[in-house]
Design a protein around this motif. Sequence first.
Motif: not given
Length: 81
Positions: A12, A15-16, A19, A21, A75, A78, A80
Amino acid sequence: MRTQSLGADKEKLQSYLNHKMRVLCSDGRTFAGIFKCVDAHKNLVLSDTTEWRDGFHRQVGMIMVPGEHIKRVLVENLEYV
């Protein structure tokens, strides 16, 4: 069972990648940057990072945040970078 959970958490988190954060640490510091990678110990690498501490901030560039000191990961968006 816990191994599956850790694997799912890591997947999980991966998947970020790329991004923005925000990472809150146990010593009260907050880091905001672009998430670049995570390892088996849940250490995070952020680039283009800003550190906040006691109301002050500074640019710190690329850093590694030890997984044992991370309290919360947020995050910021969402999309990129």
